[in-house]
Motif scaffolding. Sequence first.
Motif, PDB file in Angstrom:
ATOM      1  N   ASP A  88      -8.994   5.390  -5.866  1.00  0.00           N
ATOM      2  CA  ASP A  88      -8.503   6.195  -4.759  1.00  0.00           C
ATOM      3  C   ASP A  88      -7.083   5.768  -4.395  1.00  0.00           C
ATOM      4  O   ASP A  88      -6.646   4.656  -4.716  1.00  0.00           O
ATOM      5  N   ASP A  91      -4.885   3.215   1.048  1.00  0.00           N
ATOM      6  CA  ASP A  91      -4.863   3.572   2.465  1.00  0.00           C
ATOM      7  C   ASP A  91      -3.787   2.708   3.133  1.00  0.00           C
ATOM      8  O   ASP A  91      -4.058   1.609   3.613  1.00  0.00           O
ATOM      9  N   ARG A  93      -2.265   2.917   5.854  1.00  0.00           N
ATOM     10  CA  ARG A  93      -2.415   2.619   7.280  1.00  0.00           C
ATOM     11  C   ARG A  93      -3.127   1.275   7.461  1.00  0.00           C
ATOM     12  O   ARG A  93      -2.842   0.528   8.409  1.00  0.00           O
ATOM     13  N   LYS A  94      -4.035   0.960   6.537  1.00  0.00           N
ATOM     14  CA  LYS A  94      -4.740  -0.314   6.607  1.00  0.00           C
ATOM     15  C   LYS A  94      -3.960  -1.433   5.928  1.00  0.00           C
ATOM     16  O   LYS A  94      -3.921  -2.560   6.417  1.00  0.00           O
ATOM     17  N   LYS A 114      -4.778  10.636   2.691  1.00  0.00           N
ATOM     18  CA  LYS A 114      -4.450   9.301   3.201  1.00  0.00           C
ATOM     19  C   LYS A 114      -2.955   9.129   3.454  1.00  0.00           C
ATOM     20  O   LYS A 114      -2.547   8.225   4.191  1.00  0.00           O
ATOM     21  N   HIS A 115      -2.145   9.974   2.832  1.00  0.00           N
ATOM     22  CA  HIS A 115      -0.694   9.855   2.978  1.00  0.00           C
ATOM     23  C   HIS A 115      -0.085  11.005   3.771  1.00  0.00           C
ATOM     24  O   HIS A 115       1.130  11.027   3.988  1.00  0.00           O
ATOM     25  N   ASN A 119      -1.689  11.940   9.637  1.00  0.00           N
ATOM     26  CA  ASN A 119      -2.352  10.659   9.886  1.00  0.00           C
ATOM     27  C   ASN A 119      -1.433   9.634  10.544  1.00  0.00           C
ATOM     28  O   ASN A 119      -1.877   8.520  10.856  1.00  0.00           O
TER      29      ASN A 119
END
Length: 398
Positions: A88, A91, A93-94, A114-115, A119
Amino acid sequence: MLLRRYVRKISQKRPVKVVFFATNVSMWRYQWVYEHMKNDSRFTVDIVLSPSIQYARAQQEDDLRQMREFFAKQGVDFVDWKLEQGEDAVDIRKTIDPDILFYAQQYDGILTPKHEYRNFLDRLLCLVPYGIGPSFTYWFYDTPFHNLAWRLYYPSPIEMEDARLLAFNKARNARMSGYSIYDDYRAPLTEDPWKPLDGGRKRIIWAPHFTLPTSVAHYHRANFLWMADVMVQLARKYEDRFQFAFKPHPKLLTELYKNRDWGKEKTDAYYKLWQTMPNTQLETGAFAPLFKTSDALIHDSNSFSVEYMFVNKPALYITQDMETLRDSVPKLGKHAFDAHYVAADEKEIENFLLDVVAGGNDPLEPVRRNFYDQFLKPPHNEGVGEYIYHDICNSLFS
């Protein structure tokens, strides 16, 4: 109000975390902003590979391969996406938790969720468009991204004027930086991208758009299907006089895969043909070095109609209906078309090659030079990447 709060919060952080999304090599526009920020201890910078999910899986994987090679060659670190191995997307952000994010396109559904910019609405979003505005329409100046972003960096005064007229927020978040590719054109060449051939052949770029003739409304730009065999025949006919670089729009591969008369097998064979003919090559990466070392461009791309003006070489626009096309573009596009030769069939393309390129009969040279002086020279006494870097620093730290 919320945006001001985010700016205050981020301005107090050290370091400020910056992410640059890279979708493919052709659309990479942040190199010089990245270089300035990388050398400033107030920032940490990450390049995140994120190919367009609108493209076919094979093209996404090829875009990833090219980006890895491109950045590795420069010794630049990046956050990879090992799509080929079934992984995947990262992420970020994490893993990074960025404060500022740079995008090249303002559209929804381009990047993996996710991008997606939605978000990161509690962060500072920046847009450096990968191309110059092809039309005077709301989708280019008044999408949700345009109104939610912290900074929009537009290339020209005409685009700033259009943005103020069309954007809901009157483009209060926009700056005129000049066109980001300017820095690439003024940088010294590190290598010649053309296949080495003897005989002093003229170097011709053919850059077809991805539009295929699905409706009459698009016919004035849907040229690839009738030009595909024509350009191969011209390359073979003039093997001793010209060499050709096939520079398709990144999305053309995906569109041909979906086309019932082409499909994957025929498309792959056609692209392979351009790689293997004695005087041709396939180019899917960065275009500034290719433009700088070429002699002429044949195309139907609105962005390239402006971008090729940086090198002041003859350009031929392919269209069946220039009047309709002119009506669909903003003032900048109309001025760019005025600096182009125009062709609608094989004979007119051949005449351009023989008369203008080989023969040197180029009455539009002063028109192109004037276009550059009027619209493409950066408005500041610094590079475009340097201007964007200084604008961000002044906004955060002053």
